[in-house]
Design a protein around this motif. Structure first.
Motif, PDB file in Angstrom:
ATOM      1  N   PHE A 129       0.837  -1.198   0.000  1.00 31.45           N
ATOM      2  CA  PHE A 129       0.000   0.000   0.000  1.00 31.45           C
ATOM      3  C   PHE A 129       0.875   1.253   0.000  1.00 31.45           C
ATOM      4  O   PHE A 129       1.834   1.346   0.763  1.00 31.45           O
ATOM      5  CB  PHE A 129      -0.882   0.047   1.252  1.00 31.45           C
ATOM      6  CG  PHE A 129      -2.142  -0.761   1.182  1.00 31.45           C
ATOM      7  CD1 PHE A 129      -2.379  -1.672   0.162  1.00 31.45           C
ATOM      8  CD2 PHE A 129      -3.123  -0.603   2.166  1.00 31.45           C
ATOM      9  CE1 PHE A 129      -3.565  -2.403   0.115  1.00 31.45           C
ATOM     10  CE2 PHE A 129      -4.305  -1.329   2.136  1.00 31.45           C
ATOM     11  CZ  PHE A 129      -4.530  -2.237   1.104  1.00 31.45           C
ATOM     12  N   VAL A 130       0.508   2.226  -0.834  1.00 29.19           N
ATOM     13  CA  VAL A 130       1.110   3.561  -0.808  1.00 29.19           C
ATOM     14  C   VAL A 130      -0.021   4.529  -0.472  1.00 29.19           C
ATOM     15  O   VAL A 130      -0.924   4.737  -1.284  1.00 29.19           O
ATOM     16  CB  VAL A 130       1.745   3.938  -2.160  1.00 29.19           C
ATOM     17  CG1 VAL A 130       2.342   5.347  -2.093  1.00 29.19           C
ATOM     18  CG2 VAL A 130       2.791   2.916  -2.579  1.00 29.19           C
ATOM     19  N   VAL A 131       0.007   5.099   0.713  1.00 35.87           N
ATOM     20  CA  VAL A 131      -1.069   5.979   1.160  1.00 35.87           C
ATOM     21  C   VAL A 131      -0.737   7.422   0.811  1.00 35.87           C
ATOM     22  O   VAL A 131       0.271   7.973   1.264  1.00 35.87           O
ATOM     23  CB  VAL A 131      -1.309   5.853   2.672  1.00 35.87           C
ATOM     24  CG1 VAL A 131      -2.395   6.833   3.124  1.00 35.87           C
ATOM     25  CG2 VAL A 131      -1.720   4.429   3.030  1.00 35.87           C
ATOM     26  N   LYS A 132      -1.587   8.020  -0.019  1.00 36.48           N
ATOM     27  CA  LYS A 132      -1.428   9.435  -0.390  1.00 36.48           C
ATOM     28  C   LYS A 132      -1.986  10.287   0.745  1.00 36.48           C
ATOM     29  O   LYS A 132      -3.168  10.178   1.089  1.00 36.48           O
ATOM     30  CB  LYS A 132      -2.188   9.682  -1.694  1.00 36.48           C
ATOM     31  CG  LYS A 132      -1.933  11.032  -2.309  1.00 36.48           C
ATOM     32  CD  LYS A 132      -0.692  11.009  -3.177  1.00 36.48           C
ATOM     33  CE  LYS A 132      -0.458  12.328  -3.908  1.00 36.48           C
ATOM     34  NZ  LYS A 132      -1.506  13.275  -4.000  1.00 36.48           N
ATOM     35  N   ILE A 133      -1.140  11.134   1.348  1.00 40.97           N
ATOM     36  CA  ILE A 133      -1.551  11.833   2.568  1.00 40.97           C
ATOM     37  C   ILE A 133      -2.037  13.265   2.319  1.00 40.97           C
ATOM     38  O   ILE A 133      -2.598  13.881   3.225  1.00 40.97           O
ATOM     39  CB  ILE A 133      -0.421  11.846   3.616  1.00 40.97           C
ATOM     40  CG1 ILE A 133       0.841  12.518   3.063  1.00 40.97           C
ATOM     41  CG2 ILE A 133      -0.129  10.438   4.118  1.00 40.97           C
ATOM     42  CD1 ILE A 133       1.930  12.728   4.116  1.00 40.97           C
ATOM     43  N   ASN A 134      -1.815  13.812   1.113  1.00 44.55           N
ATOM     44  CA  ASN A 134      -2.367  15.150   0.851  1.00 44.55           C
ATOM     45  C   ASN A 134      -3.045  15.176  -0.511  1.00 44.55           C
ATOM     46  O   ASN A 134      -2.787  14.338  -1.382  1.00 44.55           O
ATOM     47  CB  ASN A 134      -1.304  16.242   0.969  1.00 44.55           C
ATOM     48  CG  ASN A 134      -0.299  16.238  -0.163  1.00 44.55           C
ATOM     49  OD1 ASN A 134      -0.193  15.301  -0.942  1.00 44.55           O
ATOM     50  ND2 ASN A 134       0.486  17.299  -0.255  1.00 44.55           N
ATOM     51  N   HIS A 135      -3.951  16.136  -0.688  1.00 43.76           N
ATOM     52  CA  HIS A 135      -4.743  16.201  -1.914  1.00 43.76           C
ATOM     53  C   HIS A 135      -5.165  17.632  -2.221  1.00 43.76           C
ATOM     54  O   HIS A 135      -5.175  18.502  -1.344  1.00 43.76           O
ATOM     55  CB  HIS A 135      -6.020  15.351  -1.792  1.00 43.76           C
ATOM     56  CG  HIS A 135      -5.775  13.917  -1.506  1.00 43.76           C
ATOM     57  ND1 HIS A 135      -5.351  13.015  -2.461  1.00 43.76           N
ATOM     58  CD2 HIS A 135      -5.878  13.208  -0.352  1.00 43.76           C
ATOM     59  CE1 HIS A 135      -5.218  11.830  -1.906  1.00 43.76           C
ATOM     60  NE2 HIS A 135      -5.527  11.908  -0.639  1.00 43.76           N
ATOM     61  N   ASN A 136      -5.574  17.818  -3.477  1.00 38.54           N
ATOM     62  CA  ASN A 136      -6.248  19.038  -3.905  1.00 38.54           C
ATOM     63  C   ASN A 136      -7.702  18.675  -4.190  1.00 38.54           C
ATOM     64  O   ASN A 136      -7.973  17.850  -5.063  1.00 38.54           O
ATOM     65  CB  ASN A 136      -5.585  19.572  -5.181  1.00 38.54           C
ATOM     66  CG  ASN A 136      -6.387  20.679  -5.827  1.00 38.54           C
ATOM     67  OD1 ASN A 136      -6.784  21.627  -5.170  1.00 38.54           O
ATOM     68  ND2 ASN A 136      -6.634  20.549  -7.114  1.00 38.54           N
ATOM     69  N   PHE A 150      -4.701  15.334   4.264  1.00 40.16           N
ATOM     70  CA  PHE A 150      -5.957  14.638   4.522  1.00 40.16           C
ATOM     71  C   PHE A 150      -5.773  13.552   5.580  1.00 40.16           C
ATOM     72  O   PHE A 150      -6.748  13.056   6.119  1.00 40.16           O
ATOM     73  CB  PHE A 150      -6.467  13.979   3.235  1.00 40.16           C
ATOM     74  CG  PHE A 150      -7.378  14.839   2.412  1.00 40.16           C
ATOM     75  CD1 PHE A 150      -8.646  14.402   2.059  1.00 40.16           C
ATOM     76  CD2 PHE A 150      -6.979  16.091   1.978  1.00 40.16           C
ATOM     77  CE1 PHE A 150      -9.493  15.191   1.293  1.00 40.16           C
ATOM     78  CE2 PHE A 150      -7.810  16.883   1.207  1.00 40.16           C
ATOM     79  CZ  PHE A 150      -9.068  16.437   0.869  1.00 40.16           C
ATOM     80  N   GLY A 151      -4.560  13.140   5.808  1.00 47.18           N
ATOM     81  CA  GLY A 151      -4.287  12.067   6.756  1.00 47.18           C
ATOM     82  C   GLY A 151      -2.880  12.215   7.301  1.00 47.18           C
ATOM     83  O   GLY A 151      -2.107  13.069   6.852  1.00 47.18           O
ATOM     84  N   SER A 152      -2.554  11.383   8.258  1.00 50.83           N
ATOM     85  CA  SER A 152      -1.235  11.466   8.903  1.00 50.83           C
ATOM     86  C   SER A 152      -0.362  10.284   8.496  1.00 50.83           C
ATOM     87  O   SER A 152      -0.848   9.232   8.065  1.00 50.83           O
ATOM     88  CB  SER A 152      -1.399  11.487  10.426  1.00 50.83           C
ATOM     89  OG  SER A 152      -1.842  10.218  10.904  1.00 50.83           O
ATOM     90  N   VAL A 153       0.921  10.478   8.663  1.00 50.85           N
ATOM     91  CA  VAL A 153       1.878   9.401   8.417  1.00 50.85           C
ATOM     92  C   VAL A 153       1.592   8.225   9.351  1.00 50.85           C
ATOM     93  O   VAL A 153       1.687   7.056   8.956  1.00 50.85           O
ATOM     94  CB  VAL A 153       3.316   9.922   8.610  1.00 50.85           C
ATOM     95  CG1 VAL A 153       4.320   8.780   8.549  1.00 50.85           C
ATOM     96  CG2 VAL A 153       3.640  10.987   7.562  1.00 50.85           C
ATOM     97  N   GLU A 154       1.219   8.533  10.583  1.00 52.16           N
ATOM     98  CA  GLU A 154       0.942   7.475  11.559  1.00 52.16           C
ATOM     99  C   GLU A 154      -0.236   6.599  11.123  1.00 52.16           C
ATOM    100  O   GLU A 154      -0.219   5.374  11.319  1.00 52.16           O
ATOM    101  CB  GLU A 154       0.654   8.080  12.937  1.00 52.16           C
ATOM    102  CG  GLU A 154       1.878   8.574  13.688  1.00 52.16           C
ATOM    103  CD  GLU A 154       2.444   9.874  13.145  1.00 52.16           C
ATOM    104  OE1 GLU A 154       1.750  10.535  12.324  1.00 52.16           O
ATOM    105  OE2 GLU A 154       3.573  10.231  13.525  1.00 52.16           O
ATOM    106  N   GLN A 155      -1.258   7.209  10.541  1.00 51.85           N
ATOM    107  CA  GLN A 155      -2.398   6.421  10.056  1.00 51.85           C
ATOM    108  C   GLN A 155      -1.972   5.467   8.943  1.00 51.85           C
ATOM    109  O   GLN A 155      -2.442   4.329   8.878  1.00 51.85           O
ATOM    110  CB  GLN A 155      -3.499   7.359   9.560  1.00 51.85           C
ATOM    111  CG  GLN A 155      -4.260   8.069  10.656  1.00 51.85           C
ATOM    112  CD  GLN A 155      -5.217   9.108  10.103  1.00 51.85           C
ATOM    113  OE1 GLN A 155      -4.807  10.048   9.439  1.00 51.85           O
ATOM    114  NE2 GLN A 155      -6.501   8.936  10.374  1.00 51.85           N
ATOM    115  N   ALA A 156      -1.090   5.923   8.062  1.00 50.28           N
ATOM    116  CA  ALA A 156      -0.583   5.061   6.993  1.00 50.28           C
ATOM    117  C   ALA A 156       0.200   3.897   7.578  1.00 50.28           C
ATOM    118  O   ALA A 156       0.060   2.740   7.144  1.00 50.28           O
ATOM    119  CB  ALA A 156       0.288   5.870   6.035  1.00 50.28           C
TER     120      ALA A 156
END
Length: 350
Positions: A129-136, A150-156
């Motif tokens: 899994f590669v979790v994208k943590i920011n978005h437009n 949108f999310g944290s490194v810890e959540q990934a």
């Protein structure tokens, strides 16, 4: 090779026979089965991060080659879910996104915190899994083009991801905030043992001038890659360059004549090699994006992009819309066609 030649059509000779006379291939750190120990083992990456890089490089049809094929599906936020999934509504369901990546033989699947989190317990151990943590996001009106967390490194990390991904809009008014924000996030990701992938995209209306879109210029995208490598990206994602001379056309930055004469030419492989060179001569892997879907030409376009990336010294392709905006069996066929370019030993470094 025969299928690749057939798909390339009248571009086959131009792309497959080109010899690069700008930056010599002997100066590059090229993808190989030993990339982790030959490139990253001497770096400041900790052992868990090396393990994560090896897991990503070791999975799928390209496992063990040093090349990667990644399925990215963050368009539900970036381009609106309706516009992205209307051609194939099954991909509103996150499970089908992950299934496409698995059945398509990908090294990993890159998507949002919500998409991957929805199926993490079922699939995080089956494909990296590669979790994208920011978005437009495009629901703000009028539209504001800014990448926000949108999310944290810890959540990934908690969902078992091997890597985090992020975008910086280099050239935008918000780019310096994004740069410092993501540099800190990547530091934390490495602390936790995850790899890092940066979407090094350009965003500024001034980068379009006299009918030419310099968002895809080799000199500008190369510098974006260089900045991405500098803040700790293990892999940089970039659009394939289609032109050059952005700095001079727009009238900013610092340049040297050799950037446009000795270090690059008009050939797409040479333009892409300039991107590789800016990615620490290939120490930081360059993956090019597949771009939007154009329908019937998608398969040929994707194969051409893979040939350019591979022959330039890049690390692989990250192709989304061309794969998921069509029936799943056709998406799998397209992903396999891309991977076949990297598996073909007769397609060599230019």
């Amino acid at each position: 090779m025969n299928k690749t030649v057939e798909l390339l059509g009248d571009k086959a000779e131009y792309l497959l026979s080109h010899t690069c006379k700008t930056i010599d291939k002997s100066t590059l750190h090229l993808p190989s089965p030993h990339t982790v120990e030959e490139v990253w083992a001497a770096s400041d990456r900790n052992i868990p991060t090396l393990n994560s890089l090896q897991r990503l490089l070791g999975h799928g049809r390209l496992g063990g080659t040093g090349y990667v094929s990644i399925l990215p599906v963050d368009q539900g936020i970036e381009h609106t879910a309706g516009a992205s999934f209307a051609p194939n509504p099954i991909y509103f369901d996150p499970e089908n996104i992950v299934r496409l990546a698995i059945e398509g033989g990908c090294n990993g699947v890159a998507s949002t915190l919500g998409v991957l989190g929805a199926v993490a317990r079922r699939y995080a151990h089956k494909i990296p899994f590669v979790v994208k943590i920011n978005h437009n996001e495009l629901l703000t009106y009028p539209n504001s083009y800014d990448q926000v967390l949108f999310g944290s490194v810890e959540q990934a990390w908690e969902m078992g991801a091997v890597a985090v991904g992020a975008t910086i809009y280099f050239g935008s008014a918000e780019s310096r905030r994004q740069l410092t924000e993501i540099a800190a996030a990547f530091e934390r990701a490495h602390d936790l043992g995850m790899a890092t992938i940066l979407w090094c995209y350009l965003r500024n209306n001034a980068f379009k001038k006299d009918g030419v879109d310099y968002h895809n210029a080799a000199d500008l995208t190369g510098q974006a890659d260089h900045l991405g490598a500098t803040i700790g990206a293990d892999i940089v994602k970039q659009k394939l360059p289609t032109c050059n001379g952005g700095f001079r056309a727009i009238g900013f930055g610092k340049t040297d004549d050799k950037m446009y004469t000795e270090l690059a030419s008009d050939h797409p492989i040479d333009l892409c090699r300039y991107q590789v060179a800016n990615s620490y001569m290939g120490r930081v892997g360059l993956i090019n994006s597949g771009g939007e879907s154009h329908g019937a030409s998608d398969l040929a376009d994707a194969v051409a992009t893979a040939v350019i990336n591979k022959r330039a010294g890049g690390m692989g392709l990250i192709s989304g819309r061309k794969a998921f905006q069509r029936p799943m069996n056709e998406g799998i066929e397209l992903l396999h066609a891309i991977q076949d370019v990297y598996l073909d030993p007769s397609i060599t470094i230019a």
